[in-house]
Structures are given as structure tokens and as C-alpha cells.
Design an enzyme around this catalytic site. Sequence first.
Site, mmCIF file in Angstrom:
data_model
loop_
_atom_site.group_PDB
_atom_site.id
_atom_site.type_symbol
_atom_site.label_atom_id
_atom_site.label_comp_id
_atom_site.label_asym_id
_atom_site.label_seq_id
_atom_site.Cartn_x
_atom_site.Cartn_y
_atom_site.Cartn_z
ATOM 1 N N CYS A 98 51.025 32.498 39.330
ATOM 2 C CA CYS A 98 50.745 33.914 39.114
ATOM 3 C C CYS A 98 50.655 34.111 37.597
ATOM 4 C CB CYS A 98 51.892 34.748 39.678
ATOM 5 S SG CYS A 98 51.659 36.509 39.465
ATOM 6 N N ASN A 202 52.674 43.715 43.038
ATOM 7 C CA ASN A 202 52.373 44.218 41.692
ATOM 8 C C ASN A 202 51.118 43.577 41.102
ATOM 9 O OD1 ASN A 202 53.265 41.677 41.104
ATOM 10 N ND2 ASN A 202 54.596 42.298 39.420
ATOM 11 N N GLY A 373 52.376 41.968 31.532
ATOM 12 C CA GLY A 373 51.883 43.020 32.407
ATOM 13 C C GLY A 373 52.949 44.075 32.626
ATOM 14 N N GLY A 374 52.566 45.310 32.439
ATOM 15 C CA GLY A 374 53.480 46.402 32.755
ATOM 16 C C GLY A 374 53.412 46.686 34.237
ATOM 17 N N MET A 376 52.498 49.383 37.313
ATOM 18 C CA MET A 376 51.402 50.331 37.475
ATOM 19 C C MET A 376 51.685 51.642 36.734
ATOM 20 S SD MET A 376 50.285 51.840 41.097
ATOM 21 C CE MET A 376 51.823 52.740 41.132
ATOM 22 N N SER A 380 51.263 47.886 29.056
ATOM 23 C CA SER A 380 51.314 46.430 29.000
ATOM 24 C C SER A 380 51.305 46.043 27.534
ATOM 25 C CB SER A 380 50.096 45.822 29.698
ATOM 26 O OG SER A 380 50.109 46.121 31.079
ATOM 27 N N HIS A 399 57.866 38.257 31.078
ATOM 28 C CA HIS A 399 56.555 38.361 31.743
ATOM 29 C C HIS A 399 56.225 39.779 32.197
ATOM 30 C CE1 HIS A 399 58.530 38.847 35.544
ATOM 31 N NE2 HIS A 399 57.462 38.633 36.248
ATOM 32 N N ALA A 401 58.085 43.995 33.234
ATOM 33 C CA ALA A 401 59.216 44.910 33.164
ATOM 34 C C ALA A 401 60.371 44.426 34.032
ATOM 35 C CB ALA A 401 58.779 46.301 33.606
#
EC number: 6.5.1.-
Length: 476
Positions: A98, A202, A373-374, A376, A380, A399, A401
Site C-alpha cells: 500500500c 482509506n 496521506g492525510g 479524507m 496531506s 505514513h 494520521a
Amino acid sequence: MDLSGFERISEFEWQAPATGAMRVPVVIFADEALMRAMDEKVREQASRVAMLPGIVRASYAMPDAHWGYGFPIGGVAAFDADEGGVVSAGGVGFDISCGVRCLHTGLKSAELLRQQVRLADALSRAIPAGVGSTGELRLSAAEMDDMLTGGARWAVERGYGDAADLERVEEGGQMKGAMPQQVSVQAKQRQRDEMGTLGSGNHYLEVQRVAEVYDEKIAAAYGVAVDDVVVSIHCGSRGLGHQIGTEFLRQMVVAAPSHGIVLPDRELACAPIESELGRSYLGAMRAAINCALANRQILTHLLRQVFAQVFPQARLPLLYDVSHNTCKVEEHEVDGRQRRLYVHRKGATRAFGPGHPDIPSALRAAGQPVLIGGSMGTSSFILAGTERGMKLAYGSACHGAGRAMSRHEATRRWHGREVTDELAERGILIRSPSFRGVAEEAPGAYKDVSAVVDAADSAGLARKVAKLVPLVCVKG
DNA sequence: ATGTAC
């Protein structure tokens, strides 16, 4: 978390000594507030990781660490094959490889906003998302093996994207040492029609505006400036990676006694790197890495097709693609000597410092882009690997939150429709096949990503370069 | 994360 058992090495580094069966200490990178808020289970899990054979120097946790399957998510652990070191399916996680890739668009946010709704709708039509989502491709058995060997390179050869993309993907887009023959028929079957799909949870494709630049020099090297529009894709190896994880975890539990391994936790199932099972897992896991790289490459192609309709003048070159669920063989200096280590990063991003040969030449002097990556609807970040980070935790950083509450709790608190409407009022267009999924990923269900990134920056794991805020989000 | 339970 109770901090009494920790020695504060620095403002942002906490060490719990090796006790009992632990072979090495636990080291957590975080500020005091994040430490206090962190689940006690992170320490418990990281402590049990520290008991595994051949672990080198410490069992690490990043500032976004939280409870995971066996290993904490946000865990980093390196093993030496020559010292009986192990590879662990739970140490990589189920969503093998991922990761996040970030693309330039050459557009400024004002231009994009004029077509925001049209773009959101076109993306949601073109990008398959959601549980069990399928794409246009149907891979034959031979094509499956080629994909599992070739990764993003295979995808480019099939017409998905440009050769220039490959240089901006880890491993040049192709993970060496993949063994498609070690991937079960069932895993391949699950993946047959899932190429070029986001999946759920996510995972997302997000159009973002560069809201802030913290390091002008590195931002310039990366080609990002305030108000630029970029697109980030966050997804992994879908059903294939999950199936491989499930199967090898079971095998590793069964085989552990025959390898003389006493598992501190069934979920920490592992096998010696130098064993048939260990080698098989590594071969299958590398095939899953290629699957994830190919998946993100195909999604990139779909993204570009949509942009070609809405913004015909736009080009979308790749900034970088980096995974955060892997086990990789890397050279690291430990106590003054170079060692070849199997570095597990589970929910942790590789963050190599300036000058590292594995960084694309155009970016090498600046350090590896670290894509965070933040959740949604939240920010980010783009960070850069540092020299110091290479010494702290094998060139690794956080990586994302990290969840602050369970999916179940989130669905009790929020309704997807309301979350979507609320975000739309703030100028963020969400497109998802599942309102429940939107509720599960509500911004409030996650920790504050800014605090996590600040801690990573302050600890020296990676350097803050830019903040990205969402404009359009297609999610699973 | 996941054919959201084999």
C-alpha cells in the site's frame, strides 16, 4: 500511554529498555502529547516485536503508530539474516505495498476550481472504487505472472503511462526477486479483474492544492509551489496482497516450532529469512509489491485520460511513488559497520536521505520525497528524507494520521451524507460509492495529521516540504 | 486493509 517506563532520549525520542525476552529496546518517535495519546498497545506490540530473532538495534514506532495486527501500524523493524533474522507476514501487513503516488498537473488551483464539479464527476465515473471493485482489465494466467514480475514496468509496456514514470517509482517500478509461482491460485484469482481499482477504506484518489511550502529549496527541486494542483493516489495490492498475507501468516504460525521460533504472539508469525518458507514469502510479497505498483500505474493512466477530457492542455508527470507496507533488503550503517538488513515498514514510509543511490537522480540531492496521506478532507504532506533519518530508524518516517477511533465508532458518530455535505461546504468534493465508507473515514475519526508530521519533522525523521489540501476526493 | 465471517 503511561510514559513511566520510557527514557526520554531527546524531546522527540522515547526509549523503553529491553526487559524479559526482549532482545532490543523499543524506540518511539513522538512529542509528549502524541505519546500520552498513543495506545498502550503500541508499546506492548513493539515490545513483542523486539523479542523476534535477529532483530537489529531497536523495535521502532513512528509518531502515527497505533494498534495493528501483530506489529503496530507505524512500526519499523530490521532483521539480519546472518543472525537468524526473520521475515514476518504481519510485519508487512495485509495490504502489501500500500502506498501513495503524487503527480503534478501543471495547473494552478484557480484554473482547477472552474471545472471542479465536472472533474469530480468524471473522476468518479472513471476510477473504480469500493469493496470488490473491478476494472476493465481481465488478466490471463500468463499476464498475471508477467504483471507480478514486471510491476509498473509491465503496466507501462501495456500502454498505461509513460516510461518516464518508472524512474519516479521505488525500485524503478519493478521489484526484483518476485516469485509469481509462490502466489496461490486463489490470490491470483481474486486479483484477476481488480487491476486499476482503488479498493475501500482509506484508499483514495485526491486532487489537491499546495497550500503551504515550508522548504522552498526542496520544494523547487520537487517542482511544487504554492497554489499548484497535484493529484495523490493512495492504494495497494487489493485482494492479492490480502490473500498472500492471510495464507503465509497461517503457514508461519504452523511452521514456527519447526524453525525453533517461540512466538510471543500468534499474530507475530514469522519465518527465518534463510528458510524455504521465508524465501517463499519474500518472493510472494515482492510479487504483491509489483501488483501494487502496477495498480497505481494503471490508475494513473485512468486519471490522465480524465484530465485529457477536462484539461486538454494538462500533463501529469509523476513526482514520486512510495510504499508504506513492505519488507525490503537495504544497506544500513549500524554501530559503524554496513549491514544488509531486511527492513519491515508497516504503515511507515521509506524516507531515504540526500544522495542515496536509490533516489531518482533529479531528486537525489534533495532527499527522497516522503508522501504522507492525510485522512479524507484533511491535509496531506510532502516531506523529504534526511541524513539524520537514515541513522534514526533506517530512513523511515510516518505514513499518515492514524485512526483515532474504530470504524464502528465512526459510523455511530457520523452519517456519510452529512460528512459529504459538510466537506462540500468547505469546497471539498467527495465522490464515493459508499456513504458508510465516508462515515468510517470522517476527518474526526483520525488523529491530527499536522501534529504527526510536525513530530516526524522535529524528530529529524524527515523534513517538512509542503502541505496539500484536498479539492476533490474519490474514495472507496 | 479485505469477496468487511469460512
